[in-house]
Design a protein around this motif. Structure first.
Motif, PDB file in Angstrom:
ATOM      1  N   VAL A 149       0.832  -1.201   0.000  1.00 11.59           N
ATOM      2  CA  VAL A 149       0.000   0.000   0.000  1.00 11.59           C
ATOM      3  C   VAL A 149       0.871   1.256   0.000  1.00 11.59           C
ATOM      4  N   LYS A 150       1.934   1.197   0.811  1.00 15.24           N
ATOM      5  CA  LYS A 150       2.829   2.356   0.891  1.00 15.24           C
ATOM      6  C   LYS A 150       3.546   2.597  -0.439  1.00 15.24           C
ATOM      7  N   ASN A 151       3.918   1.497  -1.127  1.00 16.65           N
ATOM      8  CA  ASN A 151       4.565   1.657  -2.430  1.00 16.65           C
ATOM      9  C   ASN A 151       3.593   2.309  -3.440  1.00 16.65           C
ATOM     10  N   PHE A 152       2.336   1.848  -3.374  1.00 17.49           N
ATOM     11  CA  PHE A 152       1.340   2.442  -4.266  1.00 17.49           C
ATOM     12  C   PHE A 152       1.177   3.929  -3.972  1.00 17.49           C
ATOM     13  N   ILE A 153       1.091   4.264  -2.696  1.00 15.39           N
ATOM     14  CA  ILE A 153       0.906   5.664  -2.320  1.00 15.39           C
ATOM     15  C   ILE A 153       2.141   6.478  -2.647  1.00 15.39           C
ATOM     16  N   SER A 154       3.313   5.865  -2.532  1.00 12.28           N
ATOM     17  CA  SER A 154       4.542   6.567  -2.914  1.00 12.28           C
ATOM     18  C   SER A 154       4.532   6.901  -4.401  1.00 12.28           C
ATOM     19  N   GLN A 155       4.104   5.924  -5.218  1.00  7.19           N
ATOM     20  CA  GLN A 155       3.982   6.179  -6.653  1.00  7.19           C
ATOM     21  C   GLN A 155       2.924   7.255  -6.928  1.00  7.19           C
ATOM     22  N   LEU A 156       1.833   7.146  -6.171  1.00  2.37           N
ATOM     23  CA  LEU A 156       0.773   8.146  -6.327  1.00  2.37           C
ATOM     24  C   LEU A 156       1.279   9.542  -5.983  1.00  2.37           C
ATOM     25  N   ASN A 157       2.083   9.637  -4.926  1.00  2.00           N
ATOM     26  CA  ASN A 157       2.644  10.934  -4.534  1.00  2.00           C
ATOM     27  C   ASN A 157       3.547  11.506  -5.624  1.00  2.00           C
ATOM     28  N   LYS A 158       4.311  10.617  -6.287  1.00  4.00           N
ATOM     29  CA  LYS A 158       5.183  11.083  -7.369  1.00  4.00           C
ATOM     30  C   LYS A 158       4.346  11.643  -8.522  1.00  4.00           C
ATOM     31  N   HIS A 159       3.270  10.893  -8.842  1.00  3.55           N
ATOM     32  CA  HIS A 159       2.401  11.368  -9.929  1.00  3.55           C
ATOM     33  C   HIS A 159       1.747  12.705  -9.569  1.00  3.55           C
ATOM     34  N   PHE A 160       1.319  12.809  -8.314  1.00  3.26           N
ATOM     35  CA  PHE A 160       0.693  14.064  -7.872  1.00  3.26           C
ATOM     36  C   PHE A 160       1.707  15.201  -7.882  1.00  3.26           C
ATOM     37  N   LEU A 161       2.939  14.908  -7.477  1.00  2.00           N
ATOM     38  CA  LEU A 161       3.975  15.932  -7.485  1.00  2.00           C
ATOM     39  C   LEU A 161       4.252  16.410  -8.908  1.00  2.00           C
ATOM     40  N   LEU A 162       4.364  15.452  -9.831  1.00  2.00           N
ATOM     41  CA  LEU A 162       4.603  15.813 -11.229  1.00  2.00           C
ATOM     42  C   LEU A 162       3.427  16.615 -11.783  1.00  2.00           C
ATOM     43  N   ALA A 163       2.209  16.146 -11.467  1.00  5.41           N
ATOM     44  CA  ALA A 163       1.018  16.867 -11.932  1.00  5.41           C
ATOM     45  C   ALA A 163       0.970  18.267 -11.341  1.00  5.41           C
ATOM     46  N   SER A 164       1.339  18.393 -10.073  1.00  2.81           N
ATOM     47  CA  SER A 164       1.334  19.704  -9.411  1.00  2.81           C
ATOM     48  C   SER A 164       2.333  20.647 -10.053  1.00  2.81           C
ATOM     49  N   LEU A 165       3.536  20.104 -10.370  1.00  2.87           N
ATOM     50  CA  LEU A 165       4.545  20.942 -11.010  1.00  2.87           C
ATOM     51  C   LEU A 165       4.096  21.399 -12.397  1.00  2.87           C
ATOM     52  N   LEU A 166       3.478  20.463 -13.146  1.00  9.82           N
ATOM     53  CA  LEU A 166       2.980  20.827 -14.469  1.00  9.82           C
ATOM     54  C   LEU A 166       1.870  21.877 -14.363  1.00  9.82           C
ATOM     55  N   ILE A 167       0.954  21.652 -13.410  1.00  5.93           N
ATOM     56  CA  ILE A 167      -0.132  22.621 -13.213  1.00  5.93           C
ATOM     57  C   ILE A 167       0.433  23.975 -12.813  1.00  5.93           C
ATOM     58  N   LEU A 168       1.442  23.956 -11.918  1.00  6.52           N
ATOM     59  CA  LEU A 168       2.058  25.195 -11.467  1.00  6.52           C
ATOM     60  C   LEU A 168       2.715  25.928 -12.629  1.00  6.52           C
ATOM     61  N   PHE A 169       3.391  25.179 -13.492  1.00  3.61           N
ATOM     62  CA  PHE A 169       4.061  25.787 -14.657  1.00  3.61           C
ATOM     63  C   PHE A 169       3.041  26.430 -15.591  1.00  3.61           C
ATOM     64  N   PHE A 170       2.036  25.640 -15.955  1.00  3.91           N
ATOM     65  CA  PHE A 170       1.031  26.169 -16.881  1.00  3.91           C
ATOM     66  C   PHE A 170       0.224  27.302 -16.241  1.00  3.91           C
ATOM     67  N   MET A 171       0.053  27.232 -14.911  1.00  2.04           N
ATOM     68  CA  MET A 171      -0.665  28.295 -14.215  1.00  2.04           C
ATOM     69  C   MET A 171       0.123  29.599 -14.283  1.00  2.04           C
ATOM     70  N   ILE A 172       1.445  29.513 -14.069  1.00  2.00           N
ATOM     71  CA  ILE A 172       2.278  30.717 -14.119  1.00  2.00           C
ATOM     72  C   ILE A 172       2.267  31.315 -15.525  1.00  2.00           C
ATOM     73  N   VAL A 173       2.394  30.426 -16.548  1.00  2.00           N
ATOM     74  CA  VAL A 173       2.384  30.907 -17.937  1.00  2.00           C
ATOM     75  C   VAL A 173       1.037  31.553 -18.265  1.00  2.00           C
ATOM     76  N   THR A 174      -0.053  30.864 -17.852  1.00  2.00           N
ATOM     77  CA  THR A 174      -1.394  31.386 -18.134  1.00  2.00           C
ATOM     78  C   THR A 174      -1.624  32.724 -17.438  1.00  2.00           C
ATOM     79  N   ILE A 175      -1.224  32.803 -16.173  1.00  3.86           N
ATOM     80  CA  ILE A 175      -1.411  34.041 -15.417  1.00  3.86           C
ATOM     81  C   ILE A 175      -0.593  35.173 -16.032  1.00  3.86           C
TER      82      ILE A 175
END
Length: 455
Positions: A149-175
Motif C-alpha cells: 500500500v505504501k509503495n502504491f501511495i509513494s507512486q501516487l505521490n510522485k504522480h501528484f507531485l509531477l502533476a502539481s509541477l505541471l499545473i504550477l508551470f502552466f498556471m504561471i504561464v497562463t497568469i
C-alpha cells in the motif's frame, strides 16, 4: 508595484490555494479509496475461503487454500475458535500473531476488518467466521503487507507531485499572459488619460470587447471627444467674442479720433457721436448676453414660477411686439385656448418668447404672417411660433442652439445679434422643465415648438 504584477500575484495566490486544496482533497480520497478497496478485497477473499470451508474442511481443502494464497501477495491464517492454527500460507511473524491474539467481538456474516492503519502497522487484516460440515467453528484471517500500500501511495505521490509541477508551470504561464492581456488595455487607458491631462484630446481607444473594460474604454473615448469638442467650442467662443468686441471698439476708437478734430463741424461731430453711442450700446448688449449665459451655466439664476393664464400672458407679449411687426407690415396672430393655465416664471419665459419673435421679425419679409399657437395635447402644452421668413438651411439646424452660432456667416451688422439668443432660449426652456425643437425650410419659413409639462 505595477498592476500587472498585482493581478498576477492575486491570480497566482488564489489559484494556488484552490489547486492545493483540490489536490489535497483528491489525494486523501484516492488513498482512502485505495485502502478501502484493499480491505474489501481482503474481506472478499476471506469470505470466499470461508464459503469453501463450510462445504468441506478436510486437510486437502485447507492445504489447497494455503497453497493458493502462497502464490499471491496476501496471506491467510486459518484457526480454530480457541486460537489453534490449522493452516497458514507462510510462516507467520510477530505482527501477525499480535493481530490473531486480539480478542474478537461478534463477527458479522460479511466479515470484520481487524486492522486498517496502513501508516503505522505492518499488515492490514480482516477475519471471517466459518462453520464446517461437522459443526466446528473457526476463523479465516487474511493479511496484506502495508508495504504494498505504501509503495502504491509513494507512486501516487510522485504522480501528484509531477502533476502539481505541471499545473504550477502552466498556471504561471497562463497568469502571465492573462495579466498582460488584462492590463494592456488598462495601460493604454492610463496613457490616454495622461494625454488628456496634458491637453492632447486626439486619443484613440478601439473598443474590442463588450465587458467592463470595453465600457471604460468607450467612456474615456467619449470623454476625449467631449473635451476636444469643448476645447474647440471654447476657442471658437473666444474668437467670436474677440471678433464681436473688436468691431465696435474699432468703430468707437476711429470715430472718437475723428470727433476730436478741432476742424470738425458740430453736425458731423454729432453724427460720429451717434455712431459711438450705437456701438457702445452694441457692446453693452453683448456683455449682457454673455453675463446671462454665464449665469445660466453656473445655475446661479432662479426660476420663480407662478400660475399663469396663458392667453393673458401671450396677449401681453403681443402688445409689446405688435408695433414693431406693424411697422414692418408683418401680420402677427395669436391663437390660444382660454382654459390653459401653467406655472411659469413670467420674466424668464417672456424673454424666451421675445427672443423667438425678434428672430421672426428680423428674418421675415413684409406682407408675411407670424403665427403663435398654444394648445394642450395629451397633458402637455405645445407652443408653436411659425414665421414665413427666409428659413434655416438643413445643415445649420443641428447647431442653431449653440452659443455664438450664426446661420449668416457674414455676420452682417444690419441683422444684428451675436448668435447667443437661441442658446439662452434653450437653457431657459429647459429650466422650466421643457424642450424646444425647430423645423425649417429655406424660402418657406421656420417653426419653433416649445413643449411644457402641465404640472
Amino acid at each position: 508595484m505595477k498592476i500587472s504584477i498585482k493581478l498576477g500575484l492575486w491570480f497566482f495566490v488564489c489559484i494556488l490555494i484552490i489547486e492545493t486544496s483540490s489536490m489535497m482533497y483528491l489525494h486523501r480520497n484516492i488513498v482512502h479509496s485505495r485502502v478501502h478497496q484493499e480491505l474489501e478485497s481482503l474481506k472478499a477473499r476471506g469470505n470466499s475461503h470461508r464459503d469453501v470451508l463450510e462445504i468441506s474442511s478436510d486437510p486437502s481443502t485447507l492445504h489447497h487454500i494455503g497453497l493458493m494464497e502462497s502464490q499471491t501477495d496476501t496471506e491467510v491464517v486459518i484457526t480454530k475458535t480457541n486460537g489453534e492454527m490449522i493452516e497458514t500460507s507462510r510462516n507467520i511473524d510477530e505482527s501477525i500473531k499480535e493481530i490473531i491474539n486480539r480478542p474478537l467481538r461478534s463477527i458479522p456474516n460479511e466479515g470484520l476488518i481487524l486492522e486498517s492503519d496502513w501508516k503505522k502497522e505492518k499488515y492490514i487484516s480482516t477475519v471471517s467466521l466459518f462453520k464446517d460440515e461437522n459443526g466446528n467453528s473457526g476463523y479465516v484471517y487474511m493479511f496484506k503487507s502495508t508495504d504494498q500500500v505504501k509503495n502504491f501511495i509513494s507512486q501516487l505521490n510522485k504522480h501528484f507531485l509531477l502533476a502539481s509541477l505541471l499545473i504550477l508551470f502552466f498556471m504561471i504561464v497562463t497568469i502571465f499572459f492573462l495579466s498582460k492581456a488584462l492590463t494592456k488595455p488598462l495601460i493604454k487607458m492610463k496613457e490616454a488619460t495622461k494625454n488628456l491631462s496634458n491637453g492632447d484630446f486626439s486619443v484613440s481607444l478601439p473598443v474590442k470587447s463588450n465587458d467592463e473594460l470595453g465600457e471604460l474604454s468607450n467612456s474615456i473615448q467619449t470623454l476625449a471627444s467631449d473635451l476636444k469638442y469643448m476645447k474647440q467650442e471654447r476657442d471658437d467662443f473666444l474668437a467670436s467674442i474677440s471678433h464681436e468686441l473688436r468691431t465696435p471698439l474699432t468703430y468707437i476708437k476711429g470715430y472718437s479720433d475723428i470727433g476730436r478734430k478741432p476742424t470738425l463741424n458740430e453736425k458731423e461731430r454729432i453724427h460720429y457721436l451717434d455712431i459711438i453711442h450705437e456701438e457702445s450700446e452694441r457692446i453693452n448688449l453683448l456683455l449682457q448676453e454673455l453675463f446671462e449665459l454665464a449665469t445660466l451655466d453656473q445655475n446661479t439664476f432662479s426660476v420663480v414660477k407662478e400660475r399663469v393664464h396663458l392667453c393673458s400672458f401671450f396677449k401681453s407679449i403681443y402688445e409689446k411686439v405688435s408695433p414693431a411687426f406693424k411697422e414692418k407690415e408683418i401680420q402677427l396672430n395669436v391663437e390660444c385656448d382660454e382654459q390653459l393655465f401653467l406655472p411659469l416664471d413670467i420674466t424668464r419665459f417672456g424673454q424666451v418668447l421675445l427672443n423667438l419673435l425678434d428672430n421672426a421679425l428680423k428674418y421675415s419679409k413684409e406682407k408675411t404672417i407670424t403665427q403663435i399657437n398654444v394648445n394642450k395635447i395629451e397633458g402637455n402644452i405645445y407652443i408653436d411660433i411659425t414665421d414665413q421668413g427666409m428659413g434655416i438651411p438643413k445643415d445649420d439646424i443641428p447647431y442653431i442652439f449653440e452659443r455664438l452660432y450664426r446661420v449668416e456667416k457674414s455676420r452682417s451688422r444690419t441683422t444684428g445679434g451675436f448668435g447667443m439668443g437661441l442658446a439662452i432660449v434653450k437653457q431657459l426652456v429647459e429650466a422650466h422643465g421643457g424642450q424646444i425643437t425647430v423645423k425649417s425650410k429655406v424660402g418657406e419659413g421656420t417653426v419653433f415648438t416649445i413643449v411644457l409639462r402641465e404640472e
